[in-house]
Design a protein around this motif. Sequence first.
Motif, short mmCIF file in Angstrom:
data_model
loop_
_atom_site.label_atom_id
_atom_site.label_comp_id
_atom_site.label_asym_id
_atom_site.label_seq_id
_atom_site.Cartn_x
_atom_site.Cartn_y
_atom_site.Cartn_z
N UNK A 104 0.83 -1.21 0.00
CA UNK A 104 0.00 0.00 0.00
C UNK A 104 0.87 1.26 0.00
N UNK A 105 2.05 1.16 -0.57
CA UNK A 105 2.94 2.31 -0.71
C UNK A 105 3.89 2.03 -1.87
N UNK A 106 3.69 2.75 -2.97
CA UNK A 106 4.56 2.57 -4.14
C UNK A 106 5.50 3.74 -4.33
N UNK A 107 5.57 4.65 -3.35
CA UNK A 107 6.31 5.90 -3.53
C UNK A 107 7.73 5.87 -2.98
N UNK A 108 8.17 4.75 -2.44
CA UNK A 108 9.54 4.65 -1.94
C UNK A 108 10.45 4.30 -3.12
N UNK A 109 10.79 5.32 -3.91
CA UNK A 109 11.44 5.12 -5.20
C UNK A 109 12.76 5.87 -5.26
N UNK A 110 13.77 5.21 -5.80
CA UNK A 110 15.04 5.84 -6.17
C UNK A 110 15.12 5.83 -7.68
N UNK A 111 15.39 6.98 -8.27
CA UNK A 111 15.51 7.09 -9.72
C UNK A 111 16.98 7.01 -10.10
N UNK A 112 17.34 5.97 -10.82
CA UNK A 112 18.74 5.79 -11.21
C UNK A 112 19.14 6.74 -12.33
N UNK A 113 20.20 7.51 -12.09
CA UNK A 113 20.78 8.40 -13.09
C UNK A 113 22.30 8.39 -12.90
N UNK A 114 22.99 9.11 -13.78
CA UNK A 114 24.45 9.22 -13.62
C UNK A 114 24.79 9.97 -12.34
N UNK A 115 23.84 10.77 -11.82
CA UNK A 115 24.08 11.55 -10.61
C UNK A 115 23.64 10.87 -9.34
N UNK A 116 23.06 9.67 -9.43
CA UNK A 116 22.64 8.95 -8.23
C UNK A 116 23.87 8.51 -7.44
#
Length: 371
Positions: A104-116
């Motif tokens: 019931x929580x889909x917002x714990x997200x890390x967006x992978x980028x070159x700056x991560x």
Amino acid sequence: MSDEMLRAPAEAKYADELDWLESVDDGPRPFSWRLSPRMVRLFVLGSERSDGLDREIKQKWFGDRSLVERAIVTLASDRGLLLIGDPGTGKSWLAELLAAAISRNSTLVVQGTAGTTEDHIKYSWNISMVIAKGQSRESMIPSPIMTAMEQGVIGRFEELTRSTSDVQDALISILSEKYVSIPELDDDNVVFAKPGFSIIATANSRDRGVNDLSSALKRRFNFVRIPVVTNKRSEAEIVRFRTTELLRRHRIELDVPPTLLDILLQSFADLRAASESASSDDERLESSLSTAEQIGVLEDAILHSHFFGDRTLRAQTLAGSLVGSLARRSPEDLAILNKYWHGVVEPRSKKEGGQWPDFLEGGRQAIATLS
């Protein structure tokens, strides 16, 4: 509440369905899952008569049932789940639906980028609090992944192959040891993952060579490959589903004629076939021609018709949106589209008639404008 958000997460958008499923769910639930695996599958793929439910649960992701089942089984184990496939195949949407149904929580997200950085998947510090009170758990800022560990829920990592090897190496220890050490603290310096914690990662199969996954990290994931949708009927269902959501969100009342949807699907199928038979990249559109891009073309045409047209979706508008969306390189993409319009659309409009002649004219005008 979902009406107050530009884009509500799945757990808010389908809160009523999730509440109802939870109330009737009597199946075994792994760890701290909110729904049993059977109900998670039903939430994602929709209900059938054989399920014997008192209400219909609409299908939200369109694809192979076995892929969804394997993904759910993976999350019930102690391994991470990696959804891999071409752009626009619905990887992120499936990850969001699974996290919403399970936690019931889909917002714990890390967006992978070159700056991560490693901080994005572990923790960082509130500098002002550190200066005032020193380093403590109170002054620590947990990452979405660490929060998922502490709560025993699903964390998500988007575009894993776009992050650097240092970040990927940090993820290996989290998936293996299921804890994060905080060496800056003397006490309470280890965060252990609670039962139910897992990670759903996504990776673009076209990003090979950007930051390839190490064999060590691959071993920590179960791979589920999401194929490109090639079945016209399935693709049409996806486009209709997303279009209905778009119209509802914008409060637009506008019919999408089935004939125009057929023209859109056929055009993308033709362009894909041409791309597959091309001998060089210069003869291929830069676009991946995914289902997601079809939805984008249709969304652009609908909004244009609503705000600048007569609130009727017409073939000319659809053609203009298609050309405008796919012509990303000039002159290469324009030359490819011009060849398609003269070599395929023009003969088809003469042979089949219907809305094809208007589609032909709209595309010609759009190509001439951009050339």
